[in-house]
Motif scaffolding. Structure first.
Motif, short mmCIF file in Angstrom:
data_model
loop_
_atom_site.label_atom_id
_atom_site.label_comp_id
_atom_site.label_asym_id
_atom_site.label_seq_id
_atom_site.Cartn_x
_atom_site.Cartn_y
_atom_site.Cartn_z
N PRO A 81 0.70 -1.20 -0.02
CA PRO A 81 0.00 -0.06 -0.03
C PRO A 81 0.83 1.42 -0.08
O PRO A 81 0.47 2.22 -0.74
N ARG A 84 2.49 1.89 -3.52
CA ARG A 84 1.51 2.16 -4.50
C ARG A 84 1.25 3.50 -4.28
O ARG A 84 1.04 4.27 -5.36
N VAL A 113 -3.94 -6.80 -8.58
CA VAL A 113 -3.67 -5.47 -8.00
C VAL A 113 -2.68 -4.92 -9.01
O VAL A 113 -2.77 -3.84 -9.33
N PRO B 59 -1.77 -7.53 0.69
CA PRO B 59 -3.33 -8.15 0.69
C PRO B 59 -3.99 -7.89 -0.61
O PRO B 59 -3.71 -7.20 -1.40
N PRO B 79 6.32 -9.47 11.28
CA PRO B 79 4.79 -9.17 10.89
C PRO B 79 4.06 -7.94 11.04
O PRO B 79 3.60 -7.56 11.95
N GLY B 80 4.44 -7.15 10.17
CA GLY B 80 4.09 -5.73 9.87
C GLY B 80 2.36 -5.80 9.77
O GLY B 80 2.05 -6.93 9.28
N PRO B 81 1.93 -4.54 9.76
CA PRO B 81 0.33 -4.72 9.55
C PRO B 81 -0.11 -5.10 8.30
O PRO B 81 -1.17 -6.18 8.15
N ASP B 82 0.51 -5.08 7.01
CA ASP B 82 0.12 -5.34 5.70
C ASP B 82 0.14 -6.89 5.60
O ASP B 82 -0.76 -7.62 5.36
N ARG B 84 0.43 -9.07 8.38
CA ARG B 84 -0.55 -9.68 9.30
C ARG B 84 -1.91 -9.90 8.74
O ARG B 84 -2.50 -10.74 8.65
N SER C 57 10.58 -4.26 13.73
CA SER C 57 10.15 -2.87 13.53
C SER C 57 8.75 -2.65 13.60
O SER C 57 8.29 -1.53 13.36
N VAL C 58 8.20 -3.60 13.97
CA VAL C 58 6.57 -3.57 14.06
C VAL C 58 6.31 -2.73 15.12
O VAL C 58 6.47 -3.13 16.38
N PRO C 59 5.19 -1.86 14.99
CA PRO C 59 4.89 -1.29 16.20
C PRO C 59 4.23 -2.11 17.43
O PRO C 59 3.45 -3.12 16.98
N GLU C 61 6.02 -4.09 19.00
CA GLU C 61 7.12 -5.12 19.12
C GLU C 61 8.57 -4.34 19.34
O GLU C 61 9.34 -4.88 20.36
N ASP C 82 4.86 2.73 8.96
CA ASP C 82 5.11 1.77 10.22
C ASP C 82 6.22 2.07 11.14
O ASP C 82 6.11 2.17 12.43
#
Lengths: 279, 279, 279
Positions: A81, A84, A113, B59, B79-82, B84, C57-59, C61, C82
């Motif tokens: 994201p 992009r 995508v 995603p 495991p970043g937000p995207d 995950r 680097s994940v928020p 963690e 992030d």
């Protein structure tokens, strides 16, 4: 971007050698929005030929750099994201500033995508599209049997698609394969150069996309595509000689790009060119 | 996934050799949602054994590929937000399509976000869980002294946890360490294979997770875990001979995976197996 | 962080050797929020000197690990949303727990997003700032001619900026270049060490930032900066001897970091030091 292109094979070879010389002298900034899997290799390949890589894909920074760069690479390998969101603005900034940009449509035609995204980006007319046969066919709207980053289609099966795409963008299209094809408004160039180990290394295609972008900073689109393809192919041939497998090959590949001279490149462009369709 | 498993050590060795042969012939697509630190090594290790890696974690794309893949890897390293957001859908798509998937629970038990995530993903029954002793114990609900990606716990201390986890998933569990352990419903296999330099390279464990996934595309879970562990271990033994340090070792590791033959692998599975608990 | 620093060059050399010995014995966890382009090299460089890298680097963690780490690295090379969200919390957690942290202000002064971010982070007083001359000048508020990760400014032109920055943070500032400079409240140390091939490898500067962080886990700020700079420089000198180009040089660089002994390091710190400004 619109200077006269060499018409004769020997002229093209000379132009490619001169482009490498310019690259090493001018060390243009090449701003890359690229595949996260292979960013490191792309950056090292760019450094090896004399370019100055910037891999800034953060929204707000990507477009800021694009306008000041010598060239821009947009590789669709991992279009998250954030990336992009940066791509449209970056390509627009490059176009607005007259900075050439290169599109590497990784896995376009396979995944929805990025296929949509590629369609949008094409409107900004990349100086060069660099892909494998499946990707070029998909981008040109032909049916493809691709399944990602593999090159399932034969290069020759993408020749018409490459021509059509070149007409659409007004730039050049480079199709990678056992024999590489470069198409633009003036016709097709075929290059028999490279080594099969290139397909055993992740990111060899991405590195080629980066090299094409670097060369567009110092040369017209067709010269850039031919010079980059031949530079990587010649480095691969040399690296393959001393390699025990794909990882030592990759180390050798970057080393040989670094050692490549303008005279080496010009000579290999001369021998690599095939005027007709290979048998 | 449910075909009869070899009961005799020699049968297991033959099955592992056949699996490598299948892998090189069928070149299955292995879709990886994996650690950003080591993506490049994982992709190159997969290419080296004949698999076709896809590292699509965006995603919308991740789950699209999972259903069409031969196997799926989910590594919880970054495991970043995207990522995950992609993991649940990807694992569900794999399960729905009967595609085996492998869970590499990096640093589970140490960090809260990924520990919760691993718990959720387990419900989708991975064909193989591949981790170090700390991670396997944490995943099975035992107390662990782990502090991230290090393997502080002894493999034998995780043997009961591996059995419990295998009962829960119905698949196999591979615990990496100086002597590797593979557990499934039919019992435990111990493998004395590998080299200490594997612990000096970032991503060796991630590469193993990827290789396990690749082998699940062509073999039952236990065979896949044993074949992958022995393939990496044997490549490590060979790479260590010519290495000056961890970086030349890593180059050699991928080269040796590429050079590995089915006969080599079968022979080393035969010698690596230890029936009882090592002294 | 506040223990007495060696005043005599020979004492500094001894302290650096002892720090490497401590690093290999204590294997401190070094939590890195770092450049996505070079994460792999940074992690391998950390392993090579004995540290235990975590690249979380994940928020949620990142800050969890920072409080438990021996040191923290914050590299601004690819400050995506992030990572930016993690940086403030991570640095605050480190400071709150008395864990030293290192700031690598990649391309600060060139790109607006990260320049603002660096300004905010400085308030948490990094133990060491590690950058090139352009970055250090920009961070200290001086005008810079930088254009990204290149070191366009001369190190000497950043000497006053380094002093000013060191006064602001109360820590040390390391300026990388042909002759490296380390400044803190007690004055400046110059180190003539390294090899030009370091500028041909992407991530050499990032690796240095990581090494500085590792050494701050076991030594005061100035000792850490001098030890890390000399360790990388000496490894580079040795790697350059056997290199065919930048990729084999990079392999050698990590191998040589792994082979480096405390005695090697102490001896090279002794010879690298230049008391005055080089001619």
């Amino acid at each position: 971007m619109t200077s006269a292109l060499p018409a004769h094979p020997a002229d093209l070879a000379v132009a490619c050698g001169a482009a490498l010389d310019d690259l090493r002298t001018r060390t243009p900034l090449v701003q890359c929005l690229t595949n996260e899997v292979t960013t490191n290799l792309v950056a090292n390949a760019l450094l090896a030929v004399g370019a100055s890589p910037a891999m800034a894909s953060v929204p707000g920074e990507a477009e800021e750099l694009a306008g000041a760069a010598g060239a821009v690479l947009v590789n669709l390998g991992t279009p998250g994201p954030d990336q992009r969101a940066s791509m449209g603005a970056t390509v627009a900034a490059a176009s607005g500033a007259g900075v050439p940009w290169v599109l590497d449509p990784v896995a376009v035609g396979v995944l929805a995508v990025r296929t949509r995204l590629a369609g949008h980006l094409l409107a900004e007319r990349p100086a060069v599209v660099r892909g494998n046969a499946s990707e070029v066919r998909a981008l040109a709207g032909f049916v493809s049997a691709g399944r990602g980053v593999d090159a399932r289609d034969d290069v020759e099966a993408a020749a018409d698609a490459a021509d059509a795409l070149a007409r659409l963008t007004g730039g050049a299209v480079a199709v990678s394969g056992p024999v590489d094809l470069v198409s633009d408004a003036r016709g097709q160039v075929r290059l028999a150069v490279g080594d099969p180990l290139l397909t055993a290394v992740t990111g060899a295609g991405c590195a080629l996309g980066g090299l094409v972008a670097a060369f567009t900073a110092v040369a017209p689109a067709r010269t850039a595509a031919v010079a980059a393809t031949t530079a990587l192919g010649l480095a691969a041939e040399r690296a393959a000689r001393g390699a025990r497998g794909p990882a030592s090959f990759q180390v050798g590949l970057v080393d040989e790009l670094y050692r490549l001279t303008p005279a080496d490149l010009a000579a290999r462009v001369g021998t690599a060119q095939q005027v007709g369709v290979p048998a």
